[in-house]
Design a protein around this motif. Structure first.
Motif: not given
Length: 127
Positions: A75, A96, A19-21, A72, A79, A16
């Motif tokens: 996230r 979202q 891909y998203t930082g 994260g 997830h 995660i």
């Protein structure tokens, strides 16, 4: 019930943030293990959280609140919630923005385990 391994959650967090930082990795192993094992608790041989929805709500809450990863945490919390429900045959629908709102509310201590469970019930796909 299909419950993710601790290694799977760690791997998912790394993916995660790739891909998203953010930074992969664990900040506090004990807090991560606490979040992970809490939904699996029993008392006198009875599960404290017998329903799949309850287990994943508790797991989501712990991952979001404990801040056990470098980055994260919100996230990985949402997830793990959505994937865990899906692999166990529980379909939920959400935007979202709704998912982001849930993650933020958990991290800001504005949403409890019961709040997450209510969110799941409100977002279950009608059959």
């Amino acid at each position: 019930m299909i419950y993710p391994s601790l290694e799977q959650i760690i791997s998912d967090q790394a993916m995660i943030v790739q891909y998203t930082g953010g930074s992969p990795g664990i900040k506090d192993q004990k807090l991560l293990e606490s979040a992970y094992y809490n939904p699996l608790q029993t008392f006198e041989g009875e599960e404290l959280y017998p329903a799949i929805e309850e287990k994943f709500a508790v797991l989501c809450y712990g991952l979001g609140q404990n801040h056990s990863f470098q980055d994260g945490n919100k996230r990985i919390a949402v997830h793990t919630l959505t994937v865990g429900l899906e692999v166990n045959g529980i379909e939920i629908t959400y935007t979202q923005q709704e998912l982001i709102g849930l993650g933020l509310a958990i991290a800001q201590s504005q949403c409890s385990k019961d709040c997450i469970l209510k969110w799941i019930e409100e977002h279950k796909k009608s059959i």
